[in-house]
Design a protein around this motif. Structure first.
Motif, mmCIF file in Angstrom:
data_model
loop_
_atom_site.group_PDB
_atom_site.id
_atom_site.type_symbol
_atom_site.label_atom_id
_atom_site.label_comp_id
_atom_site.label_asym_id
_atom_site.label_seq_id
_atom_site.Cartn_x
_atom_site.Cartn_y
_atom_site.Cartn_z
ATOM 1 N N THR A 30 0.839 -1.193 0.000
ATOM 2 C CA THR A 30 0.000 0.000 0.000
ATOM 3 C C THR A 30 0.874 1.243 0.000
ATOM 4 O O THR A 30 2.006 1.226 0.480
ATOM 5 C CB THR A 30 -0.940 0.054 1.218
ATOM 6 O OG1 THR A 30 -0.166 -0.002 2.417
ATOM 7 C CG2 THR A 30 -1.931 -1.091 1.204
ATOM 8 N N LEU A 62 3.859 -2.194 -14.722
ATOM 9 C CA LEU A 62 2.855 -3.050 -14.096
ATOM 10 C C LEU A 62 2.528 -4.264 -14.951
ATOM 11 O O LEU A 62 2.152 -5.311 -14.421
ATOM 12 C CB LEU A 62 1.588 -2.257 -13.778
ATOM 13 C CG LEU A 62 1.714 -1.334 -12.573
ATOM 14 C CD1 LEU A 62 0.442 -0.511 -12.381
ATOM 15 C CD2 LEU A 62 2.023 -2.117 -11.309
ATOM 16 N N TYR A 66 2.612 -7.974 -13.508
ATOM 17 C CA TYR A 66 1.470 -8.866 -13.733
ATOM 18 C C TYR A 66 1.929 -10.204 -14.328
ATOM 19 O O TYR A 66 1.529 -11.271 -13.866
ATOM 20 C CB TYR A 66 0.447 -8.200 -14.657
ATOM 21 C CG TYR A 66 -0.742 -9.079 -14.956
ATOM 22 C CD1 TYR A 66 -1.816 -9.130 -14.091
ATOM 23 C CD2 TYR A 66 -0.762 -9.877 -16.108
ATOM 24 C CE1 TYR A 66 -2.905 -9.955 -14.356
ATOM 25 C CE2 TYR A 66 -1.836 -10.698 -16.380
ATOM 26 C CZ TYR A 66 -2.904 -10.734 -15.503
ATOM 27 O OH TYR A 66 -3.962 -11.566 -15.760
ATOM 28 N N ILE A 77 -2.759 -11.148 -8.809
ATOM 29 C CA ILE A 77 -2.497 -9.788 -8.355
ATOM 30 C C ILE A 77 -3.760 -8.958 -8.581
ATOM 31 O O ILE A 77 -4.412 -9.085 -9.609
ATOM 32 C CB ILE A 77 -1.272 -9.151 -9.041
ATOM 33 C CG1 ILE A 77 -0.979 -7.764 -8.463
ATOM 34 C CG2 ILE A 77 -1.433 -9.133 -10.538
ATOM 35 C CD1 ILE A 77 0.360 -7.172 -8.900
ATOM 36 N N GLN A 78 -4.087 -8.157 -7.589
ATOM 37 C CA GLN A 78 -5.243 -7.267 -7.660
ATOM 38 C C GLN A 78 -4.790 -5.881 -7.242
ATOM 39 O O GLN A 78 -3.849 -5.746 -6.443
ATOM 40 C CB GLN A 78 -6.332 -7.697 -6.685
ATOM 41 C CG GLN A 78 -6.844 -9.088 -6.839
ATOM 42 C CD GLN A 78 -7.727 -9.435 -5.649
ATOM 43 O OE1 GLN A 78 -7.226 -9.749 -4.586
ATOM 44 N NE2 GLN A 78 -9.033 -9.367 -5.852
ATOM 45 N N CYS A 79 -5.486 -4.881 -7.728
ATOM 46 C CA CYS A 79 -5.206 -3.514 -7.313
ATOM 47 C C CYS A 79 -6.517 -2.801 -7.023
ATOM 48 O O CYS A 79 -7.473 -2.924 -7.794
ATOM 49 C CB CYS A 79 -4.440 -2.755 -8.390
ATOM 50 S SG CYS A 79 -4.087 -1.034 -7.952
ATOM 51 N N SER A 81 -7.764 1.198 -5.861
ATOM 52 C CA SER A 81 -7.262 2.552 -5.722
ATOM 53 C C SER A 81 -8.366 3.539 -6.050
ATOM 54 O O SER A 81 -9.309 3.209 -6.771
ATOM 55 C CB SER A 81 -6.087 2.783 -6.674
ATOM 56 O OG SER A 81 -5.559 4.083 -6.514
ATOM 57 N N CYS A 87 -2.774 3.601 -3.297
ATOM 58 C CA CYS A 87 -2.980 2.334 -4.000
ATOM 59 C C CYS A 87 -2.802 1.176 -3.039
ATOM 60 O O CYS A 87 -2.069 1.266 -2.062
ATOM 61 C CB CYS A 87 -1.941 2.148 -5.095
ATOM 62 S SG CYS A 87 -2.173 3.174 -6.521
ATOM 63 N N LYS A 88 -3.453 0.075 -3.381
ATOM 64 C CA LYS A 88 -3.273 -1.170 -2.642
ATOM 65 C C LYS A 88 -3.178 -2.303 -3.652
ATOM 66 O O LYS A 88 -4.070 -2.497 -4.479
ATOM 67 C CB LYS A 88 -4.442 -1.416 -1.696
ATOM 68 C CG LYS A 88 -4.341 -2.699 -0.906
ATOM 69 C CD LYS A 88 -5.522 -2.808 0.050
ATOM 70 C CE LYS A 88 -5.415 -4.001 0.950
ATOM 71 N NZ LYS A 88 -6.574 -4.044 1.888
ATOM 72 N N PHE A 89 -2.069 -3.025 -3.612
ATOM 73 C CA PHE A 89 -1.864 -4.199 -4.448
ATOM 74 C C PHE A 89 -1.840 -5.421 -3.544
ATOM 75 O O PHE A 89 -1.147 -5.422 -2.517
ATOM 76 C CB PHE A 89 -0.538 -4.120 -5.209
ATOM 77 C CG PHE A 89 -0.515 -3.095 -6.294
ATOM 78 C CD1 PHE A 89 -0.879 -3.432 -7.593
ATOM 79 C CD2 PHE A 89 -0.121 -1.795 -6.030
ATOM 80 C CE1 PHE A 89 -0.848 -2.466 -8.600
ATOM 81 C CE2 PHE A 89 -0.098 -0.839 -7.026
ATOM 82 C CZ PHE A 89 -0.459 -1.180 -8.316
ATOM 83 N N ILE A 91 -0.965 -9.430 -3.739
ATOM 84 C CA ILE A 91 -0.356 -10.511 -4.526
ATOM 85 C C ILE A 91 -0.511 -11.800 -3.726
ATOM 86 O O ILE A 91 -0.150 -11.838 -2.535
ATOM 87 C CB ILE A 91 1.134 -10.229 -4.796
ATOM 88 C CG1 ILE A 91 1.277 -8.925 -5.604
ATOM 89 C CG2 ILE A 91 1.795 -11.408 -5.495
ATOM 90 C CD1 ILE A 91 2.693 -8.433 -5.714
#
Length: 95
Positions: A30, A62, A66, A77-79, A81, A87-89, A91
Motif C-alpha cells: 500500500t 505493471l 502482472y 495480483i489485484q489492485c 485505488s 494504492c493497494k496491491f 499478490i
C-alpha cells in the motif's frame, strides 16, 4: 510509487505486509500516493498503458509485474485505488 504515485505528495509512505497461511503467501503493498483514477484502474496491467508517456513512461512496469506474478509464479495480483487515496496491491502465491 516513487516514480508515479508521489508526485506532489509530501511524506509518502509505502507499507509492505507479508503473511503465509495454509500455504498461501500474501503480499499486500500500500501507499498513500496520488492513487489511480477509476477510468484507468481496469487498464493498469495492459502492456504499453501509461498516463506518463510525455515524461518517458513506457507502460511496461505493471505489465511486467502482472506477468511475473501470474505466469512465472502462477499467482494472482489485484489492485484497488481511488484518486488521491493511494494504492493497494494484493499478490497471492501458492507456496
Amino acid at each position: 510509487s516513487i516514480s508515479h504515485g508521489f508526485k506532489g505528495v509530501e511524506g509518502g509512505i509505502v507499507c509492505i505486509q507479508v503473511s503465509i497461511e495454509n500455504k498461501l503467501l500474501t503480499i499486500i503493498y500500500t501507499d498513500n500516493g496520488t492513487g489511480i483514477s477509476t477510468e484507468d484502474l481496469p487498464r493498469i496491467f495492459e502492456p504499453f498503458f501509461t498516463t506518463n508517456r510525455d515524461n518517458g513512461g513506457s507502460g511496461l512496469g505493471l505489465n511486467i509485474i502482472y506477468n511475473l506474478v501470474t505466469n512465472t509464479f502462477n499467482g494472482k495480483i489485484q489492485c484497488t485505488s481511488e484518486r488521491n487515496q493511494g494504492c493497494k496491491f494484493i499478490i497471492s502465491l501458492r507456496v
